[in-house]
Design a protein around this motif. Structure first.
Motif, short mmCIF file in Angstrom:
data_model
loop_
_atom_site.label_atom_id
_atom_site.label_comp_id
_atom_site.label_asym_id
_atom_site.label_seq_id
_atom_site.Cartn_x
_atom_site.Cartn_y
_atom_site.Cartn_z
N HIS A 291 0.81 -1.18 -0.08
CA HIS A 291 0.04 0.13 0.06
C HIS A 291 1.04 1.22 -0.25
O HIS A 291 1.79 1.19 0.65
CB HIS A 291 -1.06 0.18 1.08
CG HIS A 291 -1.95 -1.14 1.10
ND1 HIS A 291 -3.06 -0.99 0.33
CD2 HIS A 291 -2.01 -2.05 2.05
CE1 HIS A 291 -3.69 -2.12 0.50
NE2 HIS A 291 -3.25 -2.87 1.41
N HIS A 292 0.50 2.25 -0.53
CA HIS A 292 0.94 3.47 -0.71
C HIS A 292 0.71 4.33 0.56
O HIS A 292 -0.85 4.71 0.99
CB HIS A 292 0.71 4.28 -1.96
CG HIS A 292 1.01 3.52 -3.04
ND1 HIS A 292 0.31 3.53 -4.07
CD2 HIS A 292 2.17 2.54 -3.46
CE1 HIS A 292 0.85 2.63 -4.99
NE2 HIS A 292 1.81 2.10 -4.65
N TYR A 293 1.69 4.90 1.39
CA TYR A 293 1.47 5.67 2.60
C TYR A 293 1.99 7.04 2.39
O TYR A 293 3.26 7.18 2.01
CB TYR A 293 1.60 4.90 4.09
CG TYR A 293 0.81 3.77 4.02
CD1 TYR A 293 -0.39 4.03 4.73
CD2 TYR A 293 1.24 2.57 3.67
CE1 TYR A 293 -1.10 2.73 4.99
CE2 TYR A 293 0.53 1.32 4.15
CZ TYR A 293 -0.82 1.58 4.60
OH TYR A 293 -1.47 0.58 5.18
N TYR A 294 1.56 8.04 3.30
CA TYR A 294 2.36 9.22 3.62
C TYR A 294 2.24 9.44 5.00
O TYR A 294 1.47 8.94 5.74
CB TYR A 294 1.48 10.32 2.86
CG TYR A 294 1.68 10.80 1.44
CD1 TYR A 294 2.10 11.72 0.72
CD2 TYR A 294 0.58 9.84 0.66
CE1 TYR A 294 2.39 11.73 -0.50
CE2 TYR A 294 0.80 9.97 -0.78
CZ TYR A 294 1.74 10.95 -1.41
OH TYR A 294 1.64 11.24 -2.55
N TYR A 295 3.57 9.91 5.46
CA TYR A 295 3.59 9.99 6.92
C TYR A 295 4.85 11.13 7.34
O TYR A 295 5.69 11.32 6.44
CB TYR A 295 4.01 8.71 7.79
CG TYR A 295 5.12 7.95 6.83
CD1 TYR A 295 5.02 7.25 5.94
CD2 TYR A 295 6.70 8.01 7.63
CE1 TYR A 295 6.13 6.54 5.37
CE2 TYR A 295 7.46 7.42 6.97
CZ TYR A 295 7.32 6.61 5.91
OH TYR A 295 8.48 6.29 5.03
N GLN A 305 3.49 12.26 15.46
CA GLN A 305 2.64 11.94 14.20
C GLN A 305 3.26 10.91 13.42
O GLN A 305 2.81 10.41 12.48
CB GLN A 305 2.52 13.20 13.38
CG GLN A 305 1.55 14.33 14.10
CD GLN A 305 0.12 13.98 14.08
OE1 GLN A 305 -0.20 13.81 13.11
NE2 GLN A 305 -0.40 14.08 15.23
N HIS A 306 4.71 10.44 13.81
CA HIS A 306 5.54 9.66 13.08
C HIS A 306 4.81 8.28 12.65
O HIS A 306 5.03 7.92 11.95
CB HIS A 306 6.64 9.43 13.71
CG HIS A 306 7.78 8.61 13.35
ND1 HIS A 306 7.84 8.67 11.89
CD2 HIS A 306 8.35 7.42 13.76
CE1 HIS A 306 8.92 7.75 11.50
NE2 HIS A 306 9.07 7.00 12.73
N LYS A 307 3.73 7.77 13.77
CA LYS A 307 3.19 6.53 13.54
C LYS A 307 1.96 6.80 12.66
O LYS A 307 1.02 5.70 12.43
CB LYS A 307 2.98 5.97 14.92
CG LYS A 307 4.18 5.73 15.75
CD LYS A 307 4.69 3.97 15.31
CE LYS A 307 6.06 3.98 15.64
NZ LYS A 307 6.59 4.07 17.08
N SER A 308 1.71 8.02 12.52
CA SER A 308 0.05 8.16 11.72
C SER A 308 0.34 8.06 10.11
O SER A 308 0.60 9.05 9.66
CB SER A 308 -0.09 9.43 12.21
OG SER A 308 -1.34 9.70 11.60
N TYR A 309 0.25 6.87 9.72
CA TYR A 309 0.19 6.50 8.52
C TYR A 309 -1.08 6.81 7.68
O TYR A 309 -2.03 6.27 8.00
CB TYR A 309 0.63 5.11 8.28
CG TYR A 309 1.93 4.72 8.44
CD1 TYR A 309 3.10 4.87 7.46
CD2 TYR A 309 2.45 4.56 9.81
CE1 TYR A 309 4.47 4.34 7.91
CE2 TYR A 309 3.72 4.43 10.26
CZ TYR A 309 4.75 4.11 9.04
OH TYR A 309 6.08 4.03 9.59
N ILE A 310 -0.92 7.68 6.64
CA ILE A 310 -2.16 8.00 5.92
C ILE A 310 -2.15 7.27 4.67
O ILE A 310 -1.16 7.32 3.73
CB ILE A 310 -2.41 9.40 5.51
CG1 ILE A 310 -2.04 10.17 7.12
CG2 ILE A 310 -3.85 9.91 5.36
CD1 ILE A 310 -2.10 11.59 6.87
N ARG A 311 -3.16 6.56 4.21
CA ARG A 311 -3.07 6.05 2.96
C ARG A 311 -3.37 6.82 1.79
O ARG A 311 -3.93 7.90 1.91
CB ARG A 311 -4.66 4.97 2.79
CG ARG A 311 -4.32 3.76 3.72
CD ARG A 311 -4.91 2.77 2.79
NE ARG A 311 -4.70 1.36 3.87
CZ ARG A 311 -5.27 0.26 3.30
NH1 ARG A 311 -6.16 0.02 2.15
NH2 ARG A 311 -4.98 -1.00 3.89
N GLU A 312 -2.85 6.63 0.55
CA GLU A 312 -2.75 7.45 -0.46
C GLU A 312 -4.01 7.83 -0.87
O GLU A 312 -4.19 9.21 -1.21
CB GLU A 312 -2.05 6.78 -1.65
CG GLU A 312 -1.89 7.63 -2.85
CD GLU A 312 -0.87 7.00 -3.84
OE1 GLU A 312 -1.19 6.00 -4.46
OE2 GLU A 312 0.10 7.67 -4.33
#
Ligand SMILES: [Zn+2]
Length: 498
Positions: A291-295, A305-312
Motif C-alpha cells: 500500500h502507498h502511505y504518506y507519513y 505523528q510519526h506513527k500516523s500513516y495515511i493511505r494515499e
C-alpha cells in the motif's frame, strides 16, 4: 455618409498587376458618381501596407476619428490594410460606428461584418501561396538534390558498395523500428527500451546492452523517416525508410512534451506538498505491504505523528475536499465575468482586435510551416528554398510575438479570460482531481496549492497559490466585486514561495 476615397499601390511586386493610382481614383470617382456618394476627400498613397505606419493612411484615420468623415471607398479591401495593427484599428472603428461603411468595387461592408480580419488573413495566405508556387517552379527547374547520403550508413542501415547507396540492415532495422514504437507508447524510458530489446536479442558489438544514450540518439534522428540533416540544413534522402513520419513525430512529442521518461517506481503526486502540523517536517511517502502511505518523517525526532500513516487514497480525498473552498457555481462565474467585462470594455481600445488578429496570424504561421514540410517531403521544392522559407517564417513569428506583447500590455480584457478560466478550473478542481491520473494530479497540485498542514490524518490548514488563495478567502455569498481577484493575481503568473 461622408466618403473618403483611398487609393493605394505599393512599389513591391505584390501590386504589379494592380491598377495605377490614377486609374483607381478614376474608377472610384465613377462609382461615387453613379451611386451618388458624397466624397469629402481623396487620398493617394504609394506604399506597402504590410507594416503599420503609413502617413496618409494615418491621416485618413485621424479624419475619421475626428468625425470629419464616416465611410471609405477603396478599390479592394486589401488596399486598406495588410497588417494586423491597422486592421484592428479599422475593425474597431467599424464596430464603434465611426466608420459606417467600407465600399469597394465589388461590395459594401457594414459595421457588423467581421470581414476585415478575414480578408487580411486571406490576402496574406494568397500571397504566400503565390510566392510558393513561383518558387516551386524555380525549385523544379533547379536540379533536385540527388538525395544521397555521404559517409557511413547510420545505425540500422548499410552502405551498399556496389550501388553506392544506403540500404536497410535487415538485422538491426527491426530493432530501430521497435525503439520508436516502444518509446512512442509513452510508457517506456530509454533504459527500459535498452533492456526490453536486450531480452529480444539486441546486442552491441561487445555483446552488451545498447546504451540508453544511443537509444535516445536514434530516436532523435529524422534520417529514419527520410530526412537528412547536415550542417543545420534539411535534405530529402532517397534511402528506404525504417519508420513513418507519423511514428517519428509521436516519439518526438513524447520526448519533448512529457520531458522525463516514465519512472519505474510508483510516483507520489502529493509528495512535497504535505507538512506535519505538529513538527513542521515534510511528510514523505513510501510503499508498505503493497500500500502507498504518506507519513511524517519525524526529522526532529520529537513528533508523535510519526506513527500516523495515511493511505494515499485518503490523502487524495483530503486534497479534493480542500478544493471545495475555491468552488464557485458556473452561474456566479459567468455573472462575475460579465460584470468585469462590461467594466473593461468601457476602457477598452482597438487593442483586443489587434491581439485576436495577431493570434490568428500566428496560427496561420504554424499551418504554413507544416504545409512547407509537406511540400518538401513531396519533393516539390528544393531544400535551400525550404530553409529560406522556414527562416522567413521564424522572422515573421518573432515580429508578430513582439507586436502581440506590446498589444497585450494595454488590454484589460485579455487578463479576464485567464481569470475566468482559473475560476472554471477551480470550480471543477475537486472532481477533476479525483479522476486524474497521477501525473495530472501532480500538475493540478503544482498549479493550485502551496501546501497542506496535516495533523491526525486530517487537514489542519490549507495554503493555496496566491490567485487561488484569493478565491478561497472570498465570501462565497459576497458581492461580485468582492469575489473578483485583483488584476494582479493573474493565475498564470509564477509566484515565488513566500
Ligand atoms: Zn511531525
Amino acid at each position: 455618409m461622408r466618403f473618403i476615397i483611398y487609393c493605394r499601390k505599393s512599389t513591391d511586386t505584390e501590386d504589379k498587376q494592380l491598377l495605377s493610382l490614377e486609374s483607381q481614383e478614376k474608377e472610384l470617382l465613377q462609382i461615387a458618381q453613379i451611386q451618388g456618394l458624397n466624397v469629402v476627400k481623396i487620398f493617394q498613397e504609394s506604399m506597402s501596407a504590410k507594416a503599420p505606419g503609413r502617413p496618409i493612411f494615418n491621416e485618413m484615420m485621424t479624419m475619421i476619428m475626428s468625425e470629419q468623415a464616416d465611410a471609405i471607398l477603396c478599390w479592394k479591401i486589401d488596399r486598406l490594410t495588410r497588417n494586423p495593427v491597422d486592421g484592428g484599428q479599422i475593425q474597431w472603428l467599424l464596430q464603434k460606428g465611426n466608420i459606417q461603411a467600407i465600399q469597394t468595387f465589388e461590395k459594401t461592408y457594414f459595421p457588423h461584418d467581421n470581414v476585415l480580419i478575414m480578408s487580411i488573413e486571406q490576402a496574406m495566405a494568397n500571397q504566400y501561396i503565390r510566392e510558393l508556387s513561383v518558387n516551386v517552379k524555380r525549385g523544379n527547374r533547379a536540379k533536385l538534390e540527388r538525395g544521397d547520403y555521404p559517409g557511413p550508413a547510420p545505425y540500422g542501415y548499410l552502405n551498399d558498395k556496389a550501388t553506392k547507396t544506403i540500404v536497410i540492415d535487415k538485422k538491426l532495422a527491426p530493432y530501430v523500428k521497435q525503439m520508436f514504437t516502444l518509446y512512442a507508447s509513452g510508457s517506456h524510458s530509454f533504459q527500459d527500451i535498452s533492456e526490453i530489446l536486450y531480452a529480444k536479442g539486441l546486442r552491441t558489438a561487445q555483446g552488451k546492452k545498447v546504451f540508453k544514450s544511443q537509444v535516445q540518439k536514434i530516436l532523435n534522428r529524422s534520417f529514419y523517416m527520410g530526412i537528412m540533416e547536415r550542417h543545420g540544413k534539411v535534405y530529402i534522402g532517397n534511402h528506404p525508410l525504417i519508420v513513418s513520419k507519423q511514428l517519428y513525430d509521436t516519439a518526438q512529442s513524447v520526448m519533448h512534451v512529457t520531458s522525463r521518461p516514465r519512472p519505474h517506481k510508483h510516483f507520489f503526486p502529493v509528495r512535497g506538498y504535505l507538512i506535519c502540523n505538529k513538527c513542521g517536517c515534510a511528510l514523505t511517502a513510501s510503499i508498505k505491504k503493497g500500500h502507498h502511505y504518506y507519513y511524517c518523517t519525524n526529522g526532529k525526532g520529537i513528533c508523535d505523528q510519526h506513527k500516523s500513516y495515511i493511505r494515499e487514497n485518503d490523502i487524495y480525498k483530503l486534497v479534493a475536499k480542500t478544493f471545495d473552498s475555491i468552488k464557485f457555481s458556473e452561474r456566479k462565474i459567468e455573472l462575475m465575468y460579465r460584470a468585469a467585462k462590461d467594466r473593461a470594455q468601457n476602457e477598452s481600445t482597438d487593442k483586443q482586435f489587434v491581439v485576436t488578429n495577431i493570434q490568428n496570424l500566428l496560427d496561420t504561421l504554424t499551418k504554413k510551416e507544416s504545409l512547407l514540410l509537406d511540400t518538401l517531403l513531396a519533393q516539390q521544392i528544393s531544400q535551400d528554398l525550404y530553409q529560406e522559407k522556414v527562416n522567413d517564417i521564424k522572422k515573421e513569428r518573432i515580429d508578430l510575438k513582439r507586436q502581440l506583447d506590446s498589444a497585450k500590455k494595454s488590454s484589460a480584457l485579455l487578463t479576464l479570460e485567464p481569470i475566468k478560466k482559473a475560476f472554471q478550473d477551480a470550480n471543477k478542481a475537486k472532481t477533476d482531481f479525483l479522476k486524474a491520473p497521477d501525473e495530472e494530479k501532480r500538475v493540478m497540485i503544482e498549479k493550485l496549492l502551496w501546501n497542506l498542514l496535516i495533523e491526525d490524518k486530517n487537514v489542519a490548514q490549507t495554503k493555496f497559490k496566491p490567485a487561488y488563495q484569493a478565491m478561497a478567502n472570498a465570501p462565497k455569498n459576497g458581492t461580485i466585486s468582492q469575489m473578483l481577484p485583483d488584476r494582479d493575481s493573474n493565475p498564470d503568473r509564477r509566484h515565488q514561495k513566500p
